[in-house]
Scaffold this motif. Structure first.
Motif, short mmCIF file in Angstrom:
data_model
loop_
_atom_site.label_atom_id
_atom_site.label_comp_id
_atom_site.label_asym_id
_atom_site.label_seq_id
_atom_site.Cartn_x
_atom_site.Cartn_y
_atom_site.Cartn_z
N LYS A 128 0.83 -1.17 -0.02
CA LYS A 128 0.13 0.02 0.08
C LYS A 128 0.78 1.40 -0.12
O LYS A 128 0.55 2.38 -0.72
CB LYS A 128 -0.82 -0.14 1.22
CG LYS A 128 -1.94 -0.89 1.43
CD LYS A 128 -3.25 -0.30 0.33
CE LYS A 128 -4.55 -0.92 0.46
NZ LYS A 128 -5.78 -0.32 0.02
N VAL A 129 2.10 1.30 1.02
CA VAL A 129 2.76 2.36 1.00
C VAL A 129 3.83 2.68 -0.48
O VAL A 129 3.65 3.91 -0.71
CB VAL A 129 3.92 2.16 1.92
CG1 VAL A 129 5.10 3.05 2.18
CG2 VAL A 129 3.09 2.14 3.37
N ALA A 130 3.96 1.53 -1.02
CA ALA A 130 4.70 1.61 -2.18
C ALA A 130 3.72 2.30 -3.39
O ALA A 130 4.27 3.09 -4.16
CB ALA A 130 5.35 0.25 -2.76
N SER A 131 2.67 1.71 -3.31
CA SER A 131 1.70 2.31 -4.44
C SER A 131 1.35 3.57 -4.39
O SER A 131 1.41 4.39 -5.24
CB SER A 131 0.43 1.30 -4.17
OG SER A 131 -0.56 1.94 -5.16
N TYR A 132 1.00 3.97 -3.07
CA TYR A 132 0.89 5.50 -2.92
C TYR A 132 2.38 6.34 -2.94
O TYR A 132 2.24 7.44 -3.56
CB TYR A 132 0.43 5.86 -1.29
CG TYR A 132 -1.07 5.55 -1.42
CD1 TYR A 132 -2.02 6.03 -2.10
CD2 TYR A 132 -1.67 4.67 -0.37
CE1 TYR A 132 -3.50 5.94 -2.20
CE2 TYR A 132 -2.69 4.32 -0.12
CZ TYR A 132 -3.91 4.90 -1.08
OH TYR A 132 -4.94 4.62 -1.09
N ALA A 133 3.47 5.80 -2.69
CA ALA A 133 4.62 6.61 -2.62
C ALA A 133 4.84 6.88 -4.26
O ALA A 133 5.14 8.04 -4.49
CB ALA A 133 5.85 5.56 -2.16
N ALA A 134 4.63 5.87 -5.04
CA ALA A 134 4.85 5.99 -6.59
C ALA A 134 3.92 7.11 -7.05
O ALA A 134 4.32 8.03 -8.07
CB ALA A 134 4.56 4.71 -7.34
N GLN A 135 2.51 7.14 -6.76
CA GLN A 135 1.52 8.02 -7.43
C GLN A 135 2.10 9.52 -6.78
O GLN A 135 1.62 10.30 -7.36
CB GLN A 135 0.12 7.59 -6.66
CG GLN A 135 -0.43 6.43 -7.23
CD GLN A 135 -1.73 6.04 -6.52
OE1 GLN A 135 -2.66 6.65 -6.49
NE2 GLN A 135 -1.91 4.92 -6.23
N LEU A 136 2.55 9.37 -5.67
CA LEU A 136 2.97 10.76 -5.20
C LEU A 136 4.57 11.19 -5.51
O LEU A 136 5.19 11.99 -5.20
CB LEU A 136 3.16 10.78 -3.54
CG LEU A 136 1.83 10.70 -2.60
CD1 LEU A 136 2.11 10.23 -1.33
CD2 LEU A 136 0.87 11.91 -3.01
N GLU A 137 4.94 10.30 -6.55
CA GLU A 137 6.17 10.48 -7.22
C GLU A 137 7.50 10.57 -6.28
O GLU A 137 8.54 10.93 -6.57
CB GLU A 137 6.38 11.91 -7.95
CG GLU A 137 5.32 11.90 -9.05
CD GLU A 137 5.49 13.27 -9.72
OE1 GLU A 137 6.44 13.98 -10.09
OE2 GLU A 137 4.34 13.57 -10.57
N GLN A 138 7.21 9.67 -5.13
CA GLN A 138 8.37 9.35 -4.13
C GLN A 138 8.89 8.00 -4.73
O GLN A 138 8.81 6.91 -4.16
CB GLN A 138 7.89 9.09 -3.05
CG GLN A 138 7.37 10.57 -2.28
CD GLN A 138 6.53 10.32 -1.04
OE1 GLN A 138 6.46 9.32 -0.38
NE2 GLN A 138 5.74 11.46 -0.73
N TYR A 139 9.37 7.77 -5.88
CA TYR A 139 9.93 6.62 -6.71
C TYR A 139 10.95 5.70 -6.00
O TYR A 139 10.86 4.64 -5.54
CB TYR A 139 10.38 7.04 -7.98
CG TYR A 139 9.29 7.49 -8.90
CD1 TYR A 139 7.88 7.05 -9.38
CD2 TYR A 139 9.43 8.76 -9.41
CE1 TYR A 139 7.15 7.50 -10.01
CE2 TYR A 139 8.56 9.47 -10.20
CZ TYR A 139 7.35 8.63 -10.49
OH TYR A 139 6.24 9.35 -11.12
#
Length: 256
Positions: A128-139
């Motif tokens: 869940k964290v990874a999915s949101y991090a990517a959406q927030l451009e925290q690649y």
């Protein structure tokens, strides 16, 4: 029962829970069943949280769950504390739409689950964290999680099949940062997990890399469409693929 009734019931449960906490902390309370009173208090906070959720009073629901978490962590009951963190994360995710706070609670839940050796539950929270991090451009954050879970999955007979999905997502996150990053990451994943080379996901990324190098937007789009006819793209994958395509168009316009 209307929402006001539910809130009144929840407030009464909270008050009762507070009484139990106070009495368990007194000298005689700690001698006579202090821990069982704390358990009862936590149960009441949990029930009050459910009542507040039904009344759509999200802040009070979170408040109750946080009180229960404090007590459970003091008692060393980290698995149930983690479950409450997940519930809070879901409220922030779906009702209050505060993704940063949702991420923080999923991360805390993952830490507690890891401490209790519940790796599967920890990984669900981390995804869940990874999915949101990517959406927030925290690649970089997303990549670290996908690579970690992919590496764990590839060594497990039961989870091996899902490893390709995590490496695929990590590769797309790399691609959003830089094409060369994606190329090097893909080589690394193929060496680590040879089965990945034969996957449709790996082949797609290679086609996209070729299209990107040639600045061929049509080839890029066709490759994505071809993949989508067999494996339907979800919202997350669609977002990432469109972001990459957008940088391609920007690069293309720079050349003109």
């Amino acid at each position: 029962m209307d929402n006001t009734g539910k809130e009144k019931e929840a407030m009464a449960l909270m008050a009762e829970a507070e009484k139990k906490v106070k009495s368990s902390q007194s000298f005689f309370g700690s001698l006579f069943g202090g821990s069982s009173k704390m358990e009862e208090a936590c149960d009441m906070y949990g029930r009050a949280a459910n009542m507040f959720k039904m009344a759509k009073n999200w802040s009070e629901a979170i408040n109750c769950l946080n009180r229960a978490i404090e007590i459970y962590t003091d008692m060393g009951r980290f698995t149930i504390a983690a479950k409450h963190h997940v519930t809070i994360a879901e409220i922030y995710e779906t009702e209050l739409v505060d993704i940063d706070k949702a991420i923080a609670h999923y991360e805390q839940a993952a830490d507690y689950y890891k401490g209790e050796e519940s790796i599967s539950s920890a990984n669900k929270c981390l995804l869940k964290v990874a999915s949101y991090a990517a959406q927030l451009e925290q690649y970089p954050k997303a990549i670290e999680i996908y690579e970690q879970i992919g590496t764990h999955a590839m060594d497990s007979t039961l989870l091996k099949y899902s490893a390709k999905d995590y490496f695929f997502k990590a590769a797309l996150c790399h691609f959003c940062v830089d094409m060369l990053n994606a190329k090097l990451a893909l080589q690394k994943y193929e060496e680590m997990f040879p089965a990945f080379s034969d996957s449709r996901e790996c082949k797609l990324v290679k086609k996209l890399l070729d299209a990107f190098e040639e600045q061929n937007v049509d080839a890029y789009t066709d490759s994505v469409k071809e993949y989508d006819t067999i494996s339907r793209l979800d919202q997350w994958l669609t977002t990432m693929l469109l972001r990459i395509k957008k940088t391609m168009r920007e690069d293309d316009s720079d050349l003109r």
